[in-house]
Design a protein around this motif. Structure first.
Motif: not given
Length: 121
Positions: A68-72
């Motif tokens: 999720i962090l990498m997608l954000a």
């Protein structure tokens, strides 16, 4: 629980990205590089997630949160769609590397904990 050495190496390599980049930005801020508060927060979360991934702590949840962090990060930091020319190509490359990394993290999240079943005799 036994883990396949290749799985462990892949997890450590993924963790290294979070650890190195999070620590790099935090160290720069410590040394006086002007850094927005949002970047400091992101970097601290990134560093902690990287350490947790490296340690192997609750891999399903940790890998999902890292994805999720990498997608954000991909959506917020690499806005290729608003650029043109070489700048667009460079940001598209970074965006797609993040998306590929998200795929690896999702794979880790989906398979974490299942490795020991294959090695049980």
């Amino acid at each position: 629980m036994q883990r396949h050495p290749g799985t462990t190496m892949a997890r450590l390599l993924m963790a290294s990205v979070f650890i190195v980049m999070g620590a790099y930005r935090l160290w720069g801020a410590y040394k006086g590089v002007p850094t927005p508060g949002s970047t400091l927060t992101f970097s601290a979360i990134e560093l902690v997630l990287g350490l947790l991934l490296a340690w192997g702590w609750k891999l399903r949840v940790t890998a999902a949160l890292a994805a999720i962090l990498m997608l954000a990060d991909a959506a917020l930091s690499h806005r290729f769609w608003g650029l043109a020319g070489q700048a667009q190509g460079a940001q598209l490359l970074h965006f797609m590397k993040n998306i590929g990394f998200v795929g690896g993290l999702l794979l880790l999240a989906m398979t974490a904990g299942s490795d020991h079943r294959r090695h049980r005799r």
